[in-house]
Design a protein around this motif. Structure first.
Motif, mmCIF file in Angstrom:
data_model
loop_
_atom_site.group_PDB
_atom_site.id
_atom_site.type_symbol
_atom_site.label_atom_id
_atom_site.label_comp_id
_atom_site.label_asym_id
_atom_site.label_seq_id
_atom_site.Cartn_x
_atom_site.Cartn_y
_atom_site.Cartn_z
ATOM 1 N N TRP A 25 0.837 -1.200 0.000
ATOM 2 C CA TRP A 25 0.000 0.000 0.000
ATOM 3 C C TRP A 25 0.875 1.254 0.000
ATOM 4 C CZ3 TRP A 25 -5.144 0.112 -0.738
ATOM 5 C CH2 TRP A 25 -5.859 -1.080 -0.556
ATOM 6 N N THR A 26 0.387 2.273 -0.669
ATOM 7 C CA THR A 26 1.047 3.572 -0.614
ATOM 8 C C THR A 26 0.796 4.215 0.746
ATOM 9 O OG1 THR A 26 -0.900 4.578 -1.618
ATOM 10 C CG2 THR A 26 0.891 3.927 -3.093
ATOM 11 N N LEU A 34 -1.844 0.936 -4.609
ATOM 12 C CA LEU A 34 -1.022 -0.256 -4.445
ATOM 13 C C LEU A 34 0.155 -0.195 -5.413
ATOM 14 C CD1 LEU A 34 -3.611 -3.161 -4.161
ATOM 15 C CD2 LEU A 34 -1.937 -2.542 -2.427
ATOM 16 N N VAL A 35 1.330 -0.486 -4.901
ATOM 17 C CA VAL A 35 2.511 -0.664 -5.737
ATOM 18 C C VAL A 35 2.734 -2.168 -5.840
ATOM 19 C CG1 VAL A 35 4.961 -0.191 -5.989
ATOM 20 C CG2 VAL A 35 3.468 1.543 -4.992
ATOM 21 N N TYR A 36 2.774 -2.672 -7.060
ATOM 22 C CA TYR A 36 2.809 -4.129 -7.230
ATOM 23 C C TYR A 36 3.589 -4.496 -8.483
ATOM 24 C CZ TYR A 36 -0.741 -3.717 -10.957
ATOM 25 O OH TYR A 36 -1.406 -3.425 -12.127
ATOM 26 N N ARG A 37 3.949 -5.772 -8.570
ATOM 27 C CA ARG A 37 4.634 -6.300 -9.751
ATOM 28 C C ARG A 37 3.678 -7.168 -10.545
ATOM 29 N NH1 ARG A 37 8.955 -10.847 -8.718
ATOM 30 N NH2 ARG A 37 6.990 -11.878 -8.222
ATOM 31 N N GLY A 77 10.409 -3.549 -2.758
ATOM 32 C CA GLY A 77 10.091 -3.319 -1.358
ATOM 33 C C GLY A 77 9.681 -1.868 -1.167
ATOM 34 N N LEU A 78 8.818 -1.638 -0.179
ATOM 35 C CA LEU A 78 8.358 -0.281 0.154
ATOM 36 C C LEU A 78 8.394 -0.142 1.673
ATOM 37 C CD1 LEU A 78 7.333 2.025 -1.734
ATOM 38 C CD2 LEU A 78 5.018 1.416 -1.028
ATOM 39 N N PRO A 79 9.592 -0.191 2.257
ATOM 40 C CA PRO A 79 9.694 -0.254 3.725
ATOM 41 C C PRO A 79 9.584 1.122 4.365
ATOM 42 C CG PRO A 79 11.871 -0.299 2.763
ATOM 43 C CD PRO A 79 10.900 -0.259 1.607
ATOM 44 N N ASP A 125 8.724 4.486 5.773
ATOM 45 C CA ASP A 125 7.682 5.494 5.580
ATOM 46 C C ASP A 125 6.976 5.382 4.227
ATOM 47 O OD1 ASP A 125 9.621 6.390 3.831
ATOM 48 O OD2 ASP A 125 10.122 8.193 4.986
ATOM 49 N N ARG A 126 7.281 4.362 3.449
ATOM 50 C CA ARG A 126 6.665 4.091 2.149
ATOM 51 C C ARG A 126 6.936 5.193 1.124
ATOM 52 N NH1 ARG A 126 2.363 0.069 3.325
ATOM 53 N NH2 ARG A 126 2.177 -0.080 5.583
ATOM 54 N N ARG A 127 7.979 5.965 1.333
ATOM 55 C CA ARG A 127 8.307 7.045 0.399
ATOM 56 C C ARG A 127 9.474 6.694 -0.517
ATOM 57 N NH1 ARG A 127 5.682 11.884 1.569
ATOM 58 N NH2 ARG A 127 3.925 11.406 2.927
ATOM 59 N N GLN A 128 10.077 5.525 -0.308
ATOM 60 C CA GLN A 128 11.144 5.073 -1.201
ATOM 61 C C GLN A 128 10.795 3.691 -1.729
ATOM 62 O OE1 GLN A 128 12.332 5.989 2.126
ATOM 63 N NE2 GLN A 128 12.567 8.104 1.461
ATOM 64 N N LEU A 129 10.680 3.596 -3.043
ATOM 65 C CA LEU A 129 10.486 2.304 -3.689
ATOM 66 C C LEU A 129 11.858 1.717 -4.004
ATOM 67 C CD1 LEU A 129 9.007 0.068 -5.312
ATOM 68 C CD2 LEU A 129 9.018 1.649 -7.263
#
Length: 802
Positions: A282-283, A289-292, A341-343, A345-349
């Motif tokens: 989740w953003t 959603l960020v997904y592959r 990965g989006l670990p 604070d979810r601000r870096q992909l």
């Protein structure tokens, strides 16, 4: 009494687990119901039923098969000869045209194998001609192949399904299966609590609202659609939505759906062509959603290599056709793997362009090129500069946590046994890193950011050690474990001090442990008081010298005081590939086997990851023979110690382990009494052309490489079957819908072995309609594993008490 019928019937609808564990995947507590274990078979009332699923088994018209109980092998063989004689053009050297004839050396009771036609395909590598007579079996849609498969299932059934023997083994394993936890660790999001629980053979997703004691069912698998299962889920940060992955049991392919938690209804959004357990995240604002995802399978053939993986952003209520493509593989690495990965604070992909097998735990590919893309709260890139490369593809990397321009990275660069470093994202070169958790003698296999701390899991002499560190790397302490067993999974969240992990040993039934990071206390959260008394058995860790003198360990489980007279049926399991560690964990089949009077052993062979990257690198590419030498040495050790003898020794392996046991058996057929090979790799010269083969080239090589070809040709099972030899009793199992390692590997080796076998020891193939590479859900696996043990009991001369 009728054992099985095959009538004209409508085609059976076929169902379609993953090598990687991603955010949202099934927790360890429930993985036993989606485990990568051998075998799955259609069943009814807990026993093999050739008419399930989907009604009577299909036949090629105009045949009707009716097999009687009287002399089932001979009557069945006669029917198969009548059936197959008119279907196949037979050119096998051990069959005359149209008739399945025994070679001269066969005893009268030898199985009458379904004939398989031999083609004239020949490949040439570096001037060497390599025949491939069963290449036609790679066309999985060939109707004559389907007829041959069904005939093989009819042949193998009576060997596996002796009622008294099977029922006793299956019943014992069911009691042991009841010892596993049925509820996984809870996840909190937006004040709501989510968890999955197994009830009545079904895994359901529950939610508990704030200030409400009772949980309600949020997702019932019965509502997903025929043959579909819940594979993974991720709550949005605010708890208003849950993204969840569904797919047919066993397949690597699936789709992500999104459910509104308050109403319990799905949104219209469906993200298709997702593989394994995702990943999907989740953003920060909880609305995207960020997904592959991958391109749809070419020609609908899921066994072909997956193509064009890319990372996308999906915003709720928008058409998936408008999803923003955030990152794709570089042009010069189109055949590499991609994950994300989006670990923090979810601000870096973080995008990982990877090659080679996955390392232990959550370390990732053995060669990974790390990229970062800055996102805003909605998941949109903050500017148009694109992703920045942070590393060369020179080692394995995983970002455990990220915040304020820094990343806590788990890597094996300059540390083959693993370490944790702090990386400045603006200045990511290794000479600017700060080592937080240094390399030690133990192998670091997992690192998690839980409760604002680093929790590490190491293997020390193939046992678990779990330690806690401050974000600065300062040691805080070690989490006490009940014994010298193995931890599976570190579960929790960045905001909670509670860490959960499942712990077990070869004779220690699994328990769920809860550790409080703030208080430093550990409690047992769940265990089963009905555990059997296993004090009459013991576990030994023994070491043996392999061919090159290297000392290799193995675990041996046996009854206390057992005489060293070489008489004991012994089952030796091995894998030795992909950097994957073979762990001494509790398993229903191993405990059932020793309760039946056998000895169970697992060998920590080179090619695995038990002792770090060097242990793995010792047995890759042209050095792969090292793994087979280790297994032979392990077998000879068991015999020399007086535990067993060649006629009482069986070896077992699945996937790459299937390659291990079949290659070893072909080199030393005199050393074994029986062989179990599930979803095996058997054609080492063509494995890179299908399934996940292209991503494994670093480990195995290809025949196009003149430095590797001689080794591949020397051990490839289908290319090393010797005509007129007597091979051990062998059971090969696979799934029609295995899209990771296509079942033609199993078909080709079965055909070659059956054509070559010169003695009555059976060479059997059992093909399940569904279950994929992992064998399907837990109940089906129990039935299938019981069939395997039933086969071994028959071939090794065991008496199975009710």
């Amino acid at each position: 009494m009728v054992l099985g019928e095959c009538r004209l019937a409508v085609p059976v609808k076929q169902s379609d687990p993953g090598p990687h564990s991603y955010d949202g995947s099934m927790s360890v507590a429930l993985q036993r119901f989606h485990r990568p274990k051998p075998m799955q078979s259609p069943q009814a009332n807990g026993r093999w039923n050739p008419s399930k699923p989907g009604g009577p088994r299909r036949c090629s018209p105009p045949f009707t098969l009716l097999v009687t109980k009287e002399h089932p092998m001979r009557s069945q063989a006669a029917v198969l000869v009548a059936l197959l004689g008119s279907v196949f053009a037979v050119t096998s050297p051990v069959h005359s045209a149209g008739v399945a004839a025994h070679p001269a050396s066969y005893a009268p009771e030898a199985p009458a194998y379904p004939p398989a036609r031999r083609g004239d395909v020949t490949d040439t590598f570096h001037g060497v001609q390599v025949p491939d007579p069963y290449r036609w079996m790679e066309d999985l849609r060939d109707p004559t192949l389907n007829t041959w498969i069904e005939a093989q299932n009819l042949l193998s059934g009576p060997y596996l399904d002796d009622a008294a023997r099977f029922d006793a083994i299956r019943g014992r394993m069911t009691l042991l299966a009841d010892l596993f936890p049925t509820r996984e660790a809870e996840r909190e999001a937006g004040g709501r609590v989510f968890f999955r629980e197994l009830m009545d053979g079904k895994v359901r997703l529950y939610v508990r609202e704030p200030q409400v004691a009772a949980a309600r069912v949020l997702l019932d698998p019965e509502t997903l659609g025929e043959g579909l299962a819940l594979k993974a889920y991720v709550p949005a940060p605010d708890g208003r939505h849950v993204a969840y992955l569904v797919g047919a049991s066993g397949t690597d392919w699936g789709e992500v759906r999104i459910r509104d938690v308050a109403s319990g209804r799905d949104l219209p959004d469906v993200l298709a062509n997702v593989r394994f357990q995702g990943p999907f995240h989740w953003t920060a604002d909880g609305l995207g959603l960020v997904y592959r995802r991958f391109a749809p399978p070419r020609d609908g053939r899921r066994e072909l290599p997956a193509e064009d993986p890319a990372i996308y952003l999906h915003r709720l209520a928008q058409p998936t056709a408008d999803d923003l493509r955030l990152f794709a593989l570089p042009e010069d690495r189109r055949d590499w793997s991609l994950t994300l990965g989006l670990p923090g604070d979810r601000r870096q992909l973080f995008a990982y362009v990877e090659r080679g097998p996955w390392g232990p735990g959550n370390l990732g590919g053995s060669r990974s090129q790390l990229h970062v893309l800055a996102l805003d709260a909605s998941g949109q890139p903050v500017d148009d500069t694109g992703a920045r490369q942070l590393s060369e593809p020179d080692a394995a990397y995983r970002v455990v946590h990220a915040e304020a321009g820094r990343a806590w990275v788990f890597t094996n660069l300059d540390a083959p046994r693993g370490r944790v470093v702090l990386m400045n994202l603006e200045n990511p070169a290794p000479n600017h890193w700060k080592t937080l958790v240094p390399e030690t003698d133990g192998v670091l296999i997992d690192v998690a950011w839980l409760g604002g701390r680093l929790v590490t899991h190491r293997f020390e002499n193939v046992h678990s050690a779990v330690r806690v560190f401050a974000p600065t790397g300062k040691p805080i302490g070690e989490i006490a474990l009940p014994g010298t067993g193995v931890v599976q999974g570190l579960e929790g969240s960045a905001s909670s001090s509670q860490v959960r992990m499942m712990y077990s040993g070869l004779l220690q039934p699994p328990v769920m442990l809860r550790h409080d990071l703030d208080r430093g206390t550990t409690t047992t959260e769940s265990s089963n008081g009905q555990a059997p008394d296993l004090t009459g058995f013991e576990v030994r860790q023994e070491w043996f010298a392999s061919k090159d003198g290297t000392r290799v360990p193995m675990f041996v489980v046996l009854r206390r005081g057992l005489a060293r007279d070489g008489s004991h049926p012994t089952l030796l399991y091995g894998y030795g590939a992909s950097g994957t560690s073979t762990l001494p964990v509790f398993s229903e089949d191993s405990v059932a086997w020793v309760q039946m009077g056998g000895i169970y052993a697992i060998a920590n062979l080179r090619g695995g990851g038990e002792f770090g990257n060097a242990w793995y690198q010792a047995a890759v590419r042209e050095r792969k023979q090292t793994t087979f030498d280790d297994l032979m040495a392990a077998s000879e050790h068991l015999i020399a110690q007086g535990w067993t003898s060649p006629r009482k020794l069986a070896i077992s392996g699945a996937s790459n382990g299937g390659l291990l046991v079949t290659a070893t058996m072909l080199q030393r057929p005199d050393l074994f009494g029986a062989v179990l090979a599930d979803v095996p790799v058997t054609d080492a010269l063509r494995r890179h052309l299908s399934g996940n083969g292209p991503q494994q080239v670093d480990q195995w090589g290809t025949p196009d490489d003149p430095a590797v070809f001689p080794a591949l040709r020397a051990y490839s099972p289908v290319h090393n079957v010797g005509q007129g030899r007597c091979y051990p009793a062998t059971l090969i199992t696979t799934s029609r819908d295995d899209d990771r390692m296509p079942p033609w590997h199993a078909y080709k080796l079965t055909a070659a072995l059956q054509a070559a076998q010169s003695c009555p020891k059976p060479i059997l193939l059992s093909v399940r309609d569904s279950g994929g590479h992992g064998g399907g859900d837990g109940d089906a696996w129990l039935t299938s594993a019981a069939r395997q043990l039933s086969f071994l009991a028959r071939e090794l001369g065991m008496t199975v008490a009710p």
